[in-house]
Write a protein that holds these residues in place. Structure first.
Motif, PDB file in Angstrom:
ATOM      1  N   ARG A  54      -5.272  46.188   8.517  1.00  0.00           N
ATOM      2  CA  ARG A  54      -6.458  45.939   9.333  1.00  0.00           C
ATOM      3  C   ARG A  54      -6.133  44.995  10.493  1.00  0.00           C
ATOM      4  N   LYS A  55      -5.375  43.949  10.208  1.00  0.00           N
ATOM      5  CA  LYS A  55      -4.990  42.975  11.243  1.00  0.00           C
ATOM      6  C   LYS A  55      -4.106  43.642  12.292  1.00  0.00           C
ATOM      7  N   ILE A  60      -4.051  46.790  13.145  1.00  0.00           N
ATOM      8  CA  ILE A  60      -4.882  47.688  13.955  1.00  0.00           C
ATOM      9  C   ILE A  60      -5.677  46.893  14.981  1.00  0.00           C
ATOM     10  N   GLN A  61      -6.253  45.775  14.541  1.00  0.00           N
ATOM     11  CA  GLN A  61      -7.037  44.939  15.460  1.00  0.00           C
ATOM     12  C   GLN A  61      -6.173  44.379  16.579  1.00  0.00           C
ATOM     13  N   ASP A  62      -4.910  44.029  16.250  1.00  0.00           N
ATOM     14  CA  ASP A  62      -4.004  43.467  17.249  1.00  0.00           C
ATOM     15  C   ASP A  62      -3.341  44.546  18.105  1.00  0.00           C
ATOM     16  N   GLY A  63      -3.496  45.806  17.715  1.00  0.00           N
ATOM     17  CA  GLY A  63      -2.865  46.894  18.456  1.00  0.00           C
ATOM     18  C   GLY A  63      -1.400  47.070  18.127  1.00  0.00           C
ATOM     19  N   ASN A  64      -0.959  46.563  16.978  1.00  0.00           N
ATOM     20  CA  ASN A  64       0.452  46.642  16.579  1.00  0.00           C
ATOM     21  C   ASN A  64       0.714  47.679  15.489  1.00  0.00           C
TER      22      ASN A  64
END
Length: 88
Positions: free
Chosen positions: A56-57, A59-63
């Motif tokens: 989830r993190k 995806i949120q960071d775009g990594n």
């Protein structure tokens, strides 16, 4: 031998009595523990919360490495394995 010459003999059989004490004590400690364990495991899905949080993190960071061809390949593989006639 002709059909009229055949005879039928009646054979007496004795039915074996089922051990009632064993049937009554079918739930031993092990089976009770196994039932409790399976019901507790069935109560929640087998989810690795830490892994979900990392994804989830990312995806949120775009990594999060998302490759469309890999997603398509896996979807096709799942479709090929899926059989709607299987009794679940």
């Amino acid at each position: 031998m002709a059909l009229s010459q055949r005879t039928v003999s009646v054979v007496a059989t004795q039915a074996a009595a089922a051990p009632k004490a064993v049937v009554a004590d079918a739930k031993t400690d092990e089976t009770v523990e196994a039932a409790e364990l399976s019901s507790s495991m069935a109560a929640s899905a087998p989810v690795d919360a830490e892994r979900v949080a990392r994804i989830r993190k990312a995806i949120q960071d775009g990594n999060f490495p998302l490759v469309p061809s890999t997603v398509a390949d896996r979807l096709l593989a799942l479709k090929m394995e899926w059989n709607p006639n299987d009794a679940a």
